[in-house]
Scaffold this motif. Structure first.
Motif, PDB file in Angstrom:
ATOM      1  N   LYS A  63       0.950  -1.233  -0.132  1.00 54.21           N
ATOM      2  CA  LYS A  63       0.038  -0.102  -0.006  1.00 54.21           C
ATOM      3  C   LYS A  63       0.972   1.157  -0.023  1.00 54.21           C
ATOM      4  O   LYS A  63       1.734   1.551   0.823  1.00 54.21           O
ATOM      5  N   ILE A  64       0.653   2.034  -1.262  1.00 47.67           N
ATOM      6  CA  ILE A  64       1.812   3.234  -1.144  1.00 47.67           C
ATOM      7  C   ILE A  64       1.469   4.223  -0.169  1.00 47.67           C
ATOM      8  O   ILE A  64       0.259   4.650  -0.110  1.00 47.67           O
ATOM      9  N   ALA A  65       2.546   4.858   0.238  1.00 42.34           N
ATOM     10  CA  ALA A  65       2.671   5.814   1.506  1.00 42.34           C
ATOM     11  C   ALA A  65       1.680   7.112   0.598  1.00 42.34           C
ATOM     12  O   ALA A  65       2.058   7.399  -0.491  1.00 42.34           O
ATOM     13  N   ASP A  66       1.049   7.958   1.298  1.00 35.49           N
ATOM     14  CA  ASP A  66       0.479   8.903   0.692  1.00 35.49           C
ATOM     15  C   ASP A  66       1.532  10.013   0.127  1.00 35.49           C
ATOM     16  O   ASP A  66       2.544  10.154   0.803  1.00 35.49           O
ATOM     17  N   ALA A  67       1.384  10.750  -0.865  1.00 28.57           N
ATOM     18  CA  ALA A  67       2.188  11.737  -1.453  1.00 28.57           C
ATOM     19  C   ALA A  67       2.442  12.858  -0.495  1.00 28.57           C
ATOM     20  O   ALA A  67       1.561  13.331   0.210  1.00 28.57           O
ATOM     21  N   LEU A  68       3.619  13.366  -0.621  1.00 23.39           N
ATOM     22  CA  LEU A  68       3.961  14.638   0.301  1.00 23.39           C
ATOM     23  C   LEU A  68       3.057  15.792  -0.147  1.00 23.39           C
ATOM     24  O   LEU A  68       3.476  16.293  -1.383  1.00 23.39           O
ATOM     25  N   GLU A  69       2.369  16.159   0.586  1.00 25.55           N
ATOM     26  CA  GLU A  69       1.804  17.452   0.200  1.00 25.55           C
ATOM     27  C   GLU A  69       2.182  18.783   0.706  1.00 25.55           C
ATOM     28  O   GLU A  69       1.815  19.844   0.366  1.00 25.55           O
ATOM     29  N   GLN A  70       3.347  18.791   1.397  1.00 21.81           N
ATOM     30  CA  GLN A  70       3.876  20.026   2.085  1.00 21.81           C
ATOM     31  C   GLN A  70       5.180  19.747   2.168  1.00 21.81           C
ATOM     32  O   GLN A  70       5.618  18.915   2.554  1.00 21.81           O
ATOM     33  N   THR A  71       6.076  20.687   1.940  1.00 22.93           N
ATOM     34  CA  THR A  71       7.589  20.749   2.084  1.00 22.93           C
ATOM     35  C   THR A  71       7.940  21.140   3.398  1.00 22.93           C
ATOM     36  O   THR A  71       7.234  21.436   4.245  1.00 22.93           O
ATOM     37  N   GLU A  72       9.251  20.631   3.876  1.00 27.77           N
ATOM     38  CA  GLU A  72       9.614  21.074   5.058  1.00 27.77           C
ATOM     39  C   GLU A  72       9.581  22.611   5.513  1.00 27.77           C
ATOM     40  O   GLU A  72       9.401  22.816   6.760  1.00 27.77           O
ATOM     41  N   GLY A  73       9.599  23.153   4.404  1.00 30.17           N
ATOM     42  CA  GLY A  73       9.455  24.978   4.745  1.00 30.17           C
ATOM     43  C   GLY A  73       8.221  25.232   4.700  1.00 30.17           C
ATOM     44  O   GLY A  73       7.808  26.552   4.800  1.00 30.17           O
ATOM     45  N   GLY A  74       7.234  24.428   4.610  1.00 29.27           N
ATOM     46  CA  GLY A  74       5.664  24.800   4.892  1.00 29.27           C
ATOM     47  C   GLY A  74       5.025  25.091   3.636  1.00 29.27           C
ATOM     48  O   GLY A  74       3.715  25.268   3.482  1.00 29.27           O
ATOM     49  N   ILE A  75       5.817  24.985   2.224  1.00 26.48           N
ATOM     50  CA  ILE A  75       5.103  25.010   1.152  1.00 26.48           C
ATOM     51  C   ILE A  75       4.031  24.135   0.768  1.00 26.48           C
ATOM     52  O   ILE A  75       4.321  22.920   0.868  1.00 26.48           O
ATOM     53  N   ILE A  76       2.962  24.559   0.624  1.00 26.74           N
ATOM     54  CA  ILE A  76       1.819  23.358   0.065  1.00 26.74           C
ATOM     55  C   ILE A  76       1.805  22.922  -1.307  1.00 26.74           C
ATOM     56  O   ILE A  76       1.937  23.974  -2.209  1.00 26.74           O
ATOM     57  N   LEU A  77       1.929  21.688  -1.485  1.00 29.46           N
ATOM     58  CA  LEU A  77       2.072  21.227  -3.071  1.00 29.46           C
ATOM     59  C   LEU A  77       0.459  20.605  -3.449  1.00 29.46           C
ATOM     60  O   LEU A  77      -0.027  20.079  -2.545  1.00 29.46           O
ATOM     61  N   ALA A  78       0.331  20.913  -4.599  1.00 29.76           N
ATOM     62  CA  ALA A  78      -0.966  20.566  -5.232  1.00 29.76           C
ATOM     63  C   ALA A  78      -0.698  19.754  -6.572  1.00 29.76           C
ATOM     64  O   ALA A  78       0.262  19.914  -7.431  1.00 29.76           O
ATOM     65  N   GLY A  79      -1.826  19.051  -6.803  1.00 31.58           N
ATOM     66  CA  GLY A  79      -1.731  18.291  -8.160  1.00 31.58           C
ATOM     67  C   GLY A  79      -0.675  17.620  -8.350  1.00 31.58           C
ATOM     68  O   GLY A  79       0.033  16.640  -7.534  1.00 31.58           O
ATOM     69  N   LYS A  80       0.042  17.724  -9.618  1.00 29.96           N
ATOM     70  CA  LYS A  80       1.124  17.065  -9.956  1.00 29.96           C
ATOM     71  C   LYS A  80       2.521  17.472  -9.201  1.00 29.96           C
ATOM     72  O   LYS A  80       3.381  16.896  -9.586  1.00 29.96           O
ATOM     73  N   ALA A  81       2.503  18.425  -8.507  1.00 31.23           N
ATOM     74  CA  ALA A  81       3.575  18.854  -7.884  1.00 31.23           C
ATOM     75  C   ALA A  81       3.830  18.098  -6.517  1.00 31.23           C
ATOM     76  O   ALA A  81       4.824  18.435  -5.909  1.00 31.23           O
ATOM     77  N   LYS A  82       2.771  17.291  -6.037  1.00 35.20           N
ATOM     78  CA  LYS A  82       2.821  16.754  -4.887  1.00 35.20           C
ATOM     79  C   LYS A  82       4.070  15.469  -5.211  1.00 35.20           C
ATOM     80  O   LYS A  82       4.127  14.961  -6.204  1.00 35.20           O
ATOM     81  N   ILE A  83       4.880  15.375  -4.043  1.00 34.58           N
ATOM     82  CA  ILE A  83       5.977  14.402  -4.250  1.00 34.58           C
ATOM     83  C   ILE A  83       5.570  13.097  -3.984  1.00 34.58           C
ATOM     84  O   ILE A  83       5.372  12.518  -2.857  1.00 34.58           O
ATOM     85  N   LYS A  84       5.789  12.055  -5.029  1.00 34.50           N
ATOM     86  CA  LYS A  84       5.198  10.725  -4.735  1.00 34.50           C
ATOM     87  C   LYS A  84       6.332  10.135  -4.030  1.00 34.50           C
ATOM     88  O   LYS A  84       7.327   9.916  -4.473  1.00 34.50           O
ATOM     89  N   LYS A  85       5.858   9.197  -3.112  1.00 32.66           N
ATOM     90  CA  LYS A  85       6.912   8.525  -2.220  1.00 32.66           C
ATOM     91  C   LYS A  85       7.033   7.098  -2.723  1.00 32.66           C
ATOM     92  O   LYS A  85       6.029   6.490  -3.279  1.00 32.66           O
ATOM     93  N   THR A  86       8.134   6.585  -2.733  1.00 32.96           N
ATOM     94  CA  THR A  86       8.373   5.143  -3.211  1.00 32.96           C
ATOM     95  C   THR A  86       8.495   4.471  -1.888  1.00 32.96           C
ATOM     96  O   THR A  86       9.460   3.532  -1.806  1.00 32.96           O
ATOM     97  N   GLU A  87       7.699   4.421  -0.889  1.00 35.38           N
ATOM     98  CA  GLU A  87       7.588   3.691  -0.050  1.00 35.38           C
ATOM     99  C   GLU A  87       6.202   3.369   0.481  1.00 35.38           C
ATOM    100  O   GLU A  87       5.325   3.897   0.072  1.00 35.38           O
TER     101      GLU A  87
END
Length: 248
Positions: A63-87
């Protein structure tokens, strides 16, 4: 023709019971491959199926972990900008692969409930009840870990894998900015300190072969042989024992 729903239910129950072996060895293998959850009816890629989805051979359902929706600096990512996790979390595992010549069964290195990190381009994605999963091989696993977070304490390597803390010597630009060696176009670092060692490579008879390096050793490995993994904001690489050239 009279349709008897009670008789049909009894017949299905009987066939379900007979599908499980009373042989202890086989039963143990079936138990290891049991998923962390199952449904009587599920949708796989839009198609309704009966029972749970079970991997075959040396495949692993994750079961793939949820994509990262926010950077460590607090920037909100949306749509294709979300970082897909390989875990993700292991849902179920196949019985293992069989050596084509000796017939030895290679046991699976992970169990349902454990978390794994795998290669960026590994796996075949499938949708189960609207949730993204992937089917990977045991050889695709870079590291496994327990708990919710990947840390140096929770991480472990499998088979003949070695987790190495790589050297990232910094150099200064003309403007005085420090740039890590691994961030430049130069050859990637291929030396480092061993921090985790797998149990060993499987021989043709299924027995583990002893590893030639130990925790604390420094090693030189083939250029571009490793797969990078970030743990506790530090850069590590996973290499196979066959790619280790020397230790010192």
């Amino acid at each position: 023709f009279a349709f008897n729903s009670g008789a049909l239910a009894a017949l299905l129950a009987a066939s379900s019971v007979s599908a499980f072996s009373t042989n202890p060895t086989v039963a143990s293998t079936q138990s290891r491959s049991t998923s962390a959850y199952s449904t009587l009816k599920a949708k796989v890629d839009g198609r309704t199926v009966e029972g749970e989805v079970k991997p075959t051979n040396n495949f692993i359902l994750v079961k793939i972990a949820d994509a990262l929706e926010q950077t460590e600096g607090g920037i909100i990512l949306a749509g294709k900008a979300k970082i897909k996790k390989t875990e993700g979390t292991v849902v179920s595992v196949g019985p293992g692969k069989t050596h084509p010549e000796t017939g030895a069964l290679f046991d699976m290195p992970v169990e349902a409930g454990e978390n794994v990190v795998y290669g960026k381009y590994d796996g075949t994605e499938i949708d189960i009840d609207g949730t993204k999963h992937t089917l990977i091989r045991d050889d695709d696993i870079l590291v496994k870990f327990s708990g919710d977070k990947l840390t140096l304490d929770s991480v472990d390597v499998i088979r003949d894998a070695v987790l190495v803390q790589i050297e990232t010597k910094e150099r200064a630009t003309e403007g005085g900015i420090l740039i890590a060696k691994s961030s430049t176009s130069e050859t990637k670092p291929s030396t480092g300190k061993v921090v985790k060692v797998g149990p060993g490579r499987l021989a043709t008879n299924g027995e583990l072969m002893e590893m030639e390096v130990s925790t604390g050793d420094y090693i030189k490995f083939r250029d571009f042989a490793g797969n990078e993994v970030e743990i506790d904001d530090e850069e590590y690489t996973v290499v196979r024992m066959v790619d280790v050239l020397a230790k010192f």
